[in-house]
Every structure is written in C-alpha cells, then in structure tokens.
Design an enzyme around this catalytic site. Structure first.
Site, short mmCIF file in Angstrom:
data_model
loop_
_atom_site.label_atom_id
_atom_site.label_comp_id
_atom_site.label_asym_id
_atom_site.label_seq_id
_atom_site.Cartn_x
_atom_site.Cartn_y
_atom_site.Cartn_z
N ASP A 1 -33.33 -7.21 46.26
CA ASP A 1 -33.23 -8.28 47.25
C ASP A 1 -31.97 -9.11 46.99
O ASP A 1 -30.92 -8.55 46.63
CB ASP A 1 -34.49 -9.16 47.16
CG ASP A 1 -34.86 -9.80 48.48
OD1 ASP A 1 -34.17 -10.76 48.88
OD2 ASP A 1 -35.84 -9.36 49.11
N HIS B 1 -34.41 -15.86 49.24
CA HIS B 1 -35.34 -14.84 49.71
C HIS B 1 -36.00 -14.06 48.58
O HIS B 1 -37.22 -13.89 48.54
CB HIS B 1 -34.56 -13.89 50.63
CG HIS B 1 -35.38 -12.99 51.47
ND1 HIS B 1 -35.73 -11.72 51.07
CD2 HIS B 1 -35.90 -13.15 52.71
CE1 HIS B 1 -36.43 -11.14 52.03
NE2 HIS B 1 -36.55 -11.98 53.04
N SER C 1 -41.08 -9.54 55.63
CA SER C 1 -40.52 -9.68 54.29
C SER C 1 -41.48 -10.39 53.34
O SER C 1 -41.45 -10.16 52.13
CB SER C 1 -39.21 -10.48 54.32
OG SER C 1 -38.15 -9.70 54.78
#
Length: 490
Positions: free
Chosen positions: A175, A252, A433
């Site tokens: 990620d 994220h 996600s």
C-alpha cells in the site's frame, strides 16, 4: 481512480513498437523468455558497450524481467533482443479512493471550510522516523472496540478469546506504507529475523547499512519502501487541505493495517481482526496516491520471498487502460508467482464509477486486479451497518467473492491516532479498500488456528463460512458476508 493500465504486446515487430512510442518518455518492463536469456542479453549489452545511453537505466526486477527507464527508453538496445517474451509500459497504479474536490464550486466550498477550520491546514507528519523497538504489551481491554462496528458484526469479540492468536502468520500490507511508530501497530510489526540482533562486529543489524540476510535489501527491518527506495516504509501522507485540493494519500496503508492486525487486548485503542498477526509494511504508493507496476511487482515478490502468507491489496483501477490492446501482463505474472507459492492475494473489488458500483463480471472495464482469474485471489465487496452493499461497491457473482465491512470504518491513522474520518466532518473512511483488510485479517486468524491448511483450503473456508445476506445474493460468489464465528469452526 484512473485505469491501472495495460500491457502493450510486443508480438513480432519489435522495431516498429519502438518507433511508435519512442517520442514518449515512458519506462518499459521487458520480460525475457528465460532467466538465461536475460543474463545473456545483459552480458552482451555490457560487453558491447550498448547497455543504455547516458539518459537510460536498466534495473533487474525479477529473474526474467528488467525495467528500462529514462529518456527515449523505447530505443534502448535491450528492447530489440529476439529472446523477449513481452514488453509493456511501466503502468501507473493507484489508490481506489480519492477525496479530491472536483470543479471550481467544490474547491471554493473547500477553501471556505478550510478558512473556518485552520487546524486542517497543519502539515502532515514528516517522513521516515526511526523504527522503534517492539514494546512489551500489557493485558487490558481495548477501549475503542465499540467504535469498530465491523468487528462486532462479524463476531470477532466472540472468537478472540478462543483463537490461538499466535504470531506465526505474516500479512503484507502492500500500500502507501504503514505508520510503524503507531503504539497500536508497533507490537505487531513484522521483524525481519535476518536484520535484527548483532552482526559479527557487534553492530546492530537493523542499522549497520549491510544486507545481512542477503535478500537484496539493506536494513529492511519491518519491510521496504519501493516508492522511495529505502528501508523505512513509512506511510507518508498529505495534509487535509492538500488532500481536498490536489488528492493524494490520507494515510491509507496505516488505516488498512489497523483493521488487519492492530494489537489486541493491550489497553490501547482498537484491535485488528488478527490481533497478534505480524504486519509487513511494503510501500509502493507515494504520498501522491500513485505508484508504478514495477514497484508493485517488487513489493509482491518481496512479500512472498520473505514469508508473508497473506497479501492485502487495497488498490486497483476501473479497468485496464482502454487505450492499450491487452492487459497488464507483468502484474498478472507477479500475482501468479504468489499463487505458485501458496500465498493468498486479498484485493478490493473496486469502487465503481462516480460513486456508483458496477458489475465486474459484465463491465467493459472491470476493476483490476480484483477481476483477475487466479485461484489465490479473494475479491472483497463492501457492506454497511445495515447489511447493504455499499452504493459505491463493485460486485460480480463470478469475480467478487465475499462482502465485508467497508462503510465508515474506524481504525488506526498516521500520528498514533484513530479515526473513521480522513477529513473531519467532510469525508469518512469507506470503500472496498476498507473491506479487504477485514478478510486479510480473517485469513491470518484462521491460518494461525489451522497452520496445516493450504491456501486453497483457507480461501474455501472463508467463502464457505460466509453468512448469507439478501443484498449479496447473486452479487458475490459466496452470497454472503464475512463471519468469524462460522469461519473459526469450519
């Protein structure tokens, strides 16, 4: 997000391929037919002095693949070798979610909001802090568990007391990086055994600037940063105002990591689905929210080669690039490499188009890599607190496998904090996600309980134990949502 981009096939006429794209400053992935062919080509180019011009660079990505980069990379001699299997651009990849304001009206509203909330103008935390030692964690209830509706919904709190919860399973978070200094993540960060302890000279292997374990990376203690090319895969994020006006990474990877394996029962914050699994941090997406295929490949290969059994991939695209004739074959090869090693590839199903999910089975441009047909993939749709499919979530009874919590998800965020809002009062953490990490954590929890299970058996257990819900009937192959109570008894 824009397309994840595609393979440009080389077919027969390599020179015409080069001539067509030579004017574009594009980097290329070149796969040879065999390792020997690559080695021979590299040796020949070095011996002849034609490896590359001063503006070009050749980097080995895998035993059969190189990256040719720099000005006029399309004219590099290696691209003319007759033992090439394929050539493709080093396609850009990115995060699925975006919080960027669109249009002048939205931007004006954002500016007005920011002026009234100056705390959002603060700078994001700096990059690459030192990696802290793993602390000894106490035993006490995590105080913010009740904010994690997904954990309660899937029955995690019922199963944690009876699960073995050992640290045998490593989950790679591929990620934007991970805040490896976060108090709720530090205890569960994977520690590379070959880069910890003392070397022959009594120096700390973690900081001695030596590749102690011979895996090709120096001082890779908790993972690696393939976007920044260093051993500190910190989740560098952008400030809220930058996120709104220009897009980028809101932290994220850290948010994903918390729902996978934030340390449980340590008296801090929250718990991940697998509260004692190990988190391997692999950064290939920069603070801009994008990365490239070559970096993704290196991250996937690193994870597999260094012991990860579950890979979480909360990134993707709305289709592969429509301007290209075929798919991103290099990325496909990397996923198949993981498949050949018995490693699960958990992936977000995709967030549709303009806020509306679509059918990956029938769409002209389905989400990738979620729609790839490989046996190690579990593609995850997002559900909300009412067991409804998220309005943004993609689906597909053939290509999407299961639903999991993915709307207003509370988790760890950069800076040692917790939140379900990447931008206070304006946006919430939601998307496929956020759903995928719940399944990645479930896979780790189950595999730790049943270590003799194969990849195929773990995948089958997750899907066959799904709890049926009407909103997912005919939408995902399992017809249901993730359920830990069912899973751990399977």
């Amino acid at each position: 997000m824009k397309a994840l981009l595609i393979l440009a096939a080389i077919a027969i006429a390599i020179p015409s391929f080069s001539q067509t794209l030579e004017s574009k400053q594009i980097n290329y992935l070149v796969k040879f037919k065999s390792t020997r062919d690559l080695q021979t080509a590299m040796k020949k180019s070095v011996m002849s002095g034609t490896k590359a011009n001063a503006d070009q660079k050749v980097e080995v990505i895998t035993e059969q693949m190189v990256l040719v980069s720099g000005k006029n990379a399309a004219s590099a001699p290696l691209l003319k070798n007759q033992n090439i299997e394929y050539v493709q651009p080093d396609y850009e990849l990115g995060l699925i979610e975006t919080f960027k304001a669109d249009g002048q009206d939205q931007k004006a509203q954002v500016m007005d909001y920011l002026m009234k909330n100056p705390q959002l103008m603060a700078k994001a935390k700096g990059d690459n802090p030192l990696i802290p030692q793993s602390p000894n964690s106490g035993a006490a209830r995590d105080p913010l568990i009740n904010k994690q509706w997904g954990m309660l919904d899937m029955g995690a709190t019922q199963m944690w007391p009876v699960a073995k919860n050992n640290k045998t399973i490593v989950v790679a978070v591929i990620d934007s990086g991970v805040d490896y200094t976060h108090p709720d993540l530090v205890p569960n960060m994977w520690r590379n055994p070959g880069e910890t302890g003392k070397d022959a000279q009594g120096r700390d292997k973690a900081t001695n600037k030596i590749d102690d374990d011979g895996n090709g990376y120096v001082d890779d203690v908790v993972g690696y940063d393939f976007a920044g090319n260093d051993s500190l895969p910190y989740d560098k994020s952008v400030a809220a105002w930058q996120l709104l006006l220009g897009g980028g990474n809101p932290g994220h990877g850290t948010h994903c990591a918390g729902n996978i394996a934030a340390r449980g029962n340590n008296g801090l914050g929250i718990s991940g689905v697998a509260p004692n699994a190990q988190i391997m941090a692999l950064r290939f997406i920069s603070e801009k929210g994008t990365g490239v295929t070559s970096a993704a490949i290196k991250a996937i290969r690193y994870a597999v080669d260094n012991g990860a059994k579950v890979l979480n991939n909360s990134w993707g695209s709305m289709g592969e690039d429509a301007s290209e004739p075929t798919e991103n074959k290099a990325l496909r090869d990397a996923i198949q490499y993981a498949e050949s090693k018995g490693v699960l590839f958990i992936v977000a199903a995709g967030n549709g188009f303009q806020g509306k999910g679509y059918d990956n089975d029938t769409a002209a441009r389905p989400a990738y890599p979620a729609s790839y047909p490989y046996s190690n993939i579990i593609s995850v749709a997002a559900i909300d607190t009412k067991n409804q499919l998220g309005k943004f979530s993609n689906y597909g009874v053939k290509t999407v496998h299961i639903g999991a919590p993915g709307v207003k998800i509370y988790s760890t965020v950069v800076g040692g904090k917790y939140s379900d809002q990447p931008i206070p009062f304006l946006a919430v953490w939601e998307g496929t996600s956020m759903a995928a990490p719940h399944v990645a954590g479930a896979a780790a929890l189950y595999w730790a309980q049943y270590p003799d299970k194969t990849m195929a058996e773990v995948k089958a257990a997750i899907l066959n134990s799904a709890a049926p819900i009407s909103s997912l009937k005919g939408k995902v192959s399992s017809g249901g949502k993730l359920n830990l109570v069912n899973l751990m008894k399977y």
